[in-house]
Design a protein around this motif. Sequence first.
Motif, short mmCIF file in Angstrom:
data_model
loop_
_atom_site.label_atom_id
_atom_site.label_comp_id
_atom_site.label_asym_id
_atom_site.label_seq_id
_atom_site.Cartn_x
_atom_site.Cartn_y
_atom_site.Cartn_z
N ASP A 30 -22.32 -18.36 61.36
CA ASP A 30 -23.08 -18.57 62.60
C ASP A 30 -22.96 -20.02 63.09
N SER A 31 -23.26 -20.18 64.35
CA SER A 31 -23.20 -21.51 64.96
C SER A 31 -24.18 -22.46 64.27
N GLY A 32 -23.69 -23.62 63.93
CA GLY A 32 -24.55 -24.66 63.38
C GLY A 32 -24.71 -24.64 61.87
N VAL A 33 -24.03 -23.74 61.19
CA VAL A 33 -24.20 -23.70 59.73
C VAL A 33 -23.46 -24.84 59.04
N GLY A 34 -22.52 -25.44 59.78
CA GLY A 34 -21.82 -26.60 59.21
C GLY A 34 -20.35 -26.34 58.88
N LYS A 35 -19.73 -25.42 59.58
CA LYS A 35 -18.33 -25.10 59.30
C LYS A 35 -17.41 -26.30 59.58
N THR A 36 -17.60 -26.90 60.76
CA THR A 36 -16.76 -28.04 61.12
C THR A 36 -16.98 -29.18 60.14
N SER A 37 -18.23 -29.38 59.75
CA SER A 37 -18.53 -30.45 58.80
C SER A 37 -17.85 -30.19 57.46
N LEU A 38 -17.85 -28.94 57.05
CA LEU A 38 -17.22 -28.60 55.77
C LEU A 38 -15.70 -28.75 55.83
N GLN A 53 -19.68 -29.34 68.95
CA GLN A 53 -19.62 -27.89 68.82
C GLN A 53 -18.18 -27.42 69.03
N THR A 54 -17.75 -26.54 68.16
CA THR A 54 -16.37 -26.06 68.24
C THR A 54 -16.19 -25.20 69.49
N ILE A 55 -15.12 -25.48 70.19
CA ILE A 55 -14.80 -24.69 71.38
C ILE A 55 -13.74 -23.67 70.98
N SER A 92 -15.53 -20.93 66.12
CA SER A 92 -16.85 -21.22 66.66
C SER A 92 -17.80 -20.06 66.40
N GLY A 93 -19.01 -20.41 65.99
CA GLY A 93 -20.01 -19.37 65.73
C GLY A 93 -20.84 -19.05 66.97
N HIS A 94 -20.54 -19.75 68.06
CA HIS A 94 -21.36 -19.57 69.25
C HIS A 94 -21.12 -18.20 69.88
N GLY A 159 -22.88 -21.64 50.70
CA GLY A 159 -24.21 -21.91 51.25
C GLY A 159 -24.30 -23.40 51.51
N ASN A 160 -24.29 -23.79 52.79
CA ASN A 160 -24.28 -25.21 53.13
C ASN A 160 -25.72 -25.71 53.36
N LYS A 161 -25.85 -27.00 53.49
CA LYS A 161 -27.13 -27.68 53.74
C LYS A 161 -28.08 -27.51 52.56
N VAL A 162 -27.52 -27.62 51.38
CA VAL A 162 -28.38 -27.50 50.20
C VAL A 162 -29.40 -28.64 50.17
N ASP A 163 -29.11 -29.71 50.89
CA ASP A 163 -30.03 -30.85 50.93
C ASP A 163 -31.34 -30.49 51.61
N ILE A 164 -31.28 -29.52 52.53
CA ILE A 164 -32.53 -29.13 53.20
C ILE A 164 -32.86 -27.66 52.96
N ALA A 211 -23.11 -26.32 49.09
CA ALA A 211 -22.56 -27.60 49.54
C ALA A 211 -23.58 -28.32 50.40
N ALA A 212 -23.38 -29.59 50.55
CA ALA A 212 -24.13 -30.38 51.53
C ALA A 212 -23.09 -31.23 52.25
N ALA A 213 -22.48 -30.61 53.25
CA ALA A 213 -21.34 -31.26 53.92
C ALA A 213 -21.74 -32.60 54.50
N LYS A 214 -22.97 -32.68 54.94
CA LYS A 214 -23.43 -33.92 55.56
C LYS A 214 -23.47 -35.06 54.55
N GLU A 215 -23.66 -34.70 53.29
CA GLU A 215 -23.72 -35.71 52.25
C GLU A 215 -22.45 -35.75 51.42
N1 LIG Z 1 -28.87 -31.46 56.71
C1 LIG Z 1 -27.59 -31.07 56.83
N2 LIG Z 1 -27.05 -30.94 58.04
C2 LIG Z 1 -25.75 -30.55 58.11
C3 LIG Z 1 -24.98 -30.29 56.96
N3 LIG Z 1 -23.75 -29.91 57.34
C4 LIG Z 1 -23.74 -29.96 58.68
N4 LIG Z 1 -24.95 -30.34 59.15
C5 LIG Z 1 -25.35 -30.52 60.55
O1 LIG Z 1 -25.42 -29.25 61.16
C6 LIG Z 1 -25.04 -29.37 62.54
C7 LIG Z 1 -23.96 -28.36 62.85
O2 LIG Z 1 -22.81 -28.69 62.11
P1 LIG Z 1 -21.36 -28.17 62.51
O3 LIG Z 1 -20.43 -28.57 61.43
O4 LIG Z 1 -21.00 -28.56 63.88
O5 LIG Z 1 -21.62 -26.59 62.51
P2 LIG Z 1 -20.63 -25.41 62.92
O6 LIG Z 1 -20.89 -24.30 61.98
O7 LIG Z 1 -19.22 -25.90 62.97
O8 LIG Z 1 -21.14 -25.04 64.38
P3 LIG Z 1 -20.33 -24.32 65.58
O9 LIG Z 1 -19.21 -25.22 65.98
O10 LIG Z 1 -21.36 -24.14 66.66
O11 LIG Z 1 -19.85 -22.99 65.08
C8 LIG Z 1 -24.59 -30.82 62.75
O12 LIG Z 1 -25.65 -31.55 63.30
C9 LIG Z 1 -24.32 -31.30 61.34
O13 LIG Z 1 -24.49 -32.70 61.19
C10 LIG Z 1 -25.60 -30.45 55.67
O14 LIG Z 1 -25.02 -30.25 54.62
N5 LIG Z 1 -26.90 -30.83 55.68
#
Ligand SMILES: Nc1nc2c(ncn2[C@@H]2O[C@H](COP(=O)(O)OP(=O)(O)OP(=O)(O)O)[C@@H](O)[C@H]2O)c(=O)[nH]1
Length: 336
Positions: A30-38, A53-55, A92-94, A159-164, A211-215
């Motif tokens: 889904d959108s926002g789960v952190g795919k691009t970050s990963l 956001q991924t286009i 893109s998950g949008h 499973g991303n965003k394990v930090d939160i 994972a915690a892609a942000k970290e």
């Molecule tokens: N707290 C936290 N936030 C994260 C993590 N990974 C990504 N994010 C945040 O989640 C938001 C969405 O991340 P994206 O990587 O753009 O998500 P996406 O799945 O590619 O989204 P779409 O392009 O809409 O499909 C961004 O604000 C990131 O900074 C994480 O591990 N922890």
Amino acid sequence: MFWREKARESSVELNGGPPSGQVRVLVVGDSGVGKTSLVHLIVKGSSVNRPSQTIGCSVDVTHITYGSPSSSSNNVEGDKERDFFVELWDISGHERYKDCRSLFYSQINGVIFVHDLSQRRTKTSLQGWAAEIAATGTFSAPLASAGPGGLPVPFIVIGNKVDIGVKEGMRGSSGNLVDVARQWVEKQGLLPSSEELPLTESFPGNGGLVAAAKESRFDKEAIIKFFRMLIRRRYFSDSLPVTSPWSSPLHQPITQSDEITSEEDHLYQNSRSVGDLHKYNVLPPLPAQRNLTPPPTLYPQQPMSTPDTKYNIPRFALMGSQEISSVRSKRYDINV
Ligand SMILES: Nc1nc2c(ncn2[C@@H]2O[C@H](COP(=O)(O)OP(=O)(O)OP(=O)(O)O)[C@@H](O)[C@H]2O)c(=O)[nH]1
């Protein structure tokens, strides 16, 4: 749709020649789960501050080595170390792209499903993603038996965003309406605490990575092994068993791969998470020749055979931010 090359490394050091082939991996969720970050973390080895956001879809290409570095090039076994491209198709998950994203489901070797540990529904919806890909995609080196939603290629779940994310066993609020509703109902004593509101958690849930892609935390070893498994299945699997990630996990002691040796393997030898493994089961192979039309390969492959390797995938082994030594990346954007 057009491709725009965003960045290209000036030179790519390869093991005695051009890459021997490529595998294509979809990254969905889904959108926002952190795919691009990963994907950024996997390819660049670092976190990205504010991913846009991924286009439609963006594609990153990394390369990894496969084979034994000690083998001579004259080895009849053909198991010398070779480079392969791994294409990561970040879909893109949008919702906006729901009707057209199947354009990108072409000649898939494997899938990385991503969900947000703080948003329970993002895991529930993975079943829909799997079914959509299975129904509309084409596949390279498909498995004999289909997985969730009929998906015929190997996959992993992250499973991303394990930090939160809500800690296992704890009932915190994720902000998701269903979870909030669940908590409210439980507080009213209307449901026993173990009772679930009607949520379908049928997607395989016991063997995922976190994972915690942000970290910059992810299980790099497991990801690399997944990629190598896809390479093996596509290019070396004529007489080898293949693996099925959606089969029941086998809990066996960790076995070190004796086939693949690289700096990465040594680097991660000590970082394995003991006792909490996701083990790929072994299924009969499909010969590589039986593949559907493979993705266009940049260079012709030489037939090779290698001994079989069983892969153990640690479920939870968070790594620090380290540069992926074998990664040479190119990034392409696709706009639709
Ligand atoms: N707290 C936290 N936030 C994260 C993590 N990974 C990504 N994010 C945040 O989640 C938001 C969405 O991340 P994206 O990587 O753009 O998500 P996406 O799945 O590619 O989204 P779409 O392009 O809409 O499909 C961004 O604000 C990131 O900074 C994480 O591990 N922890």
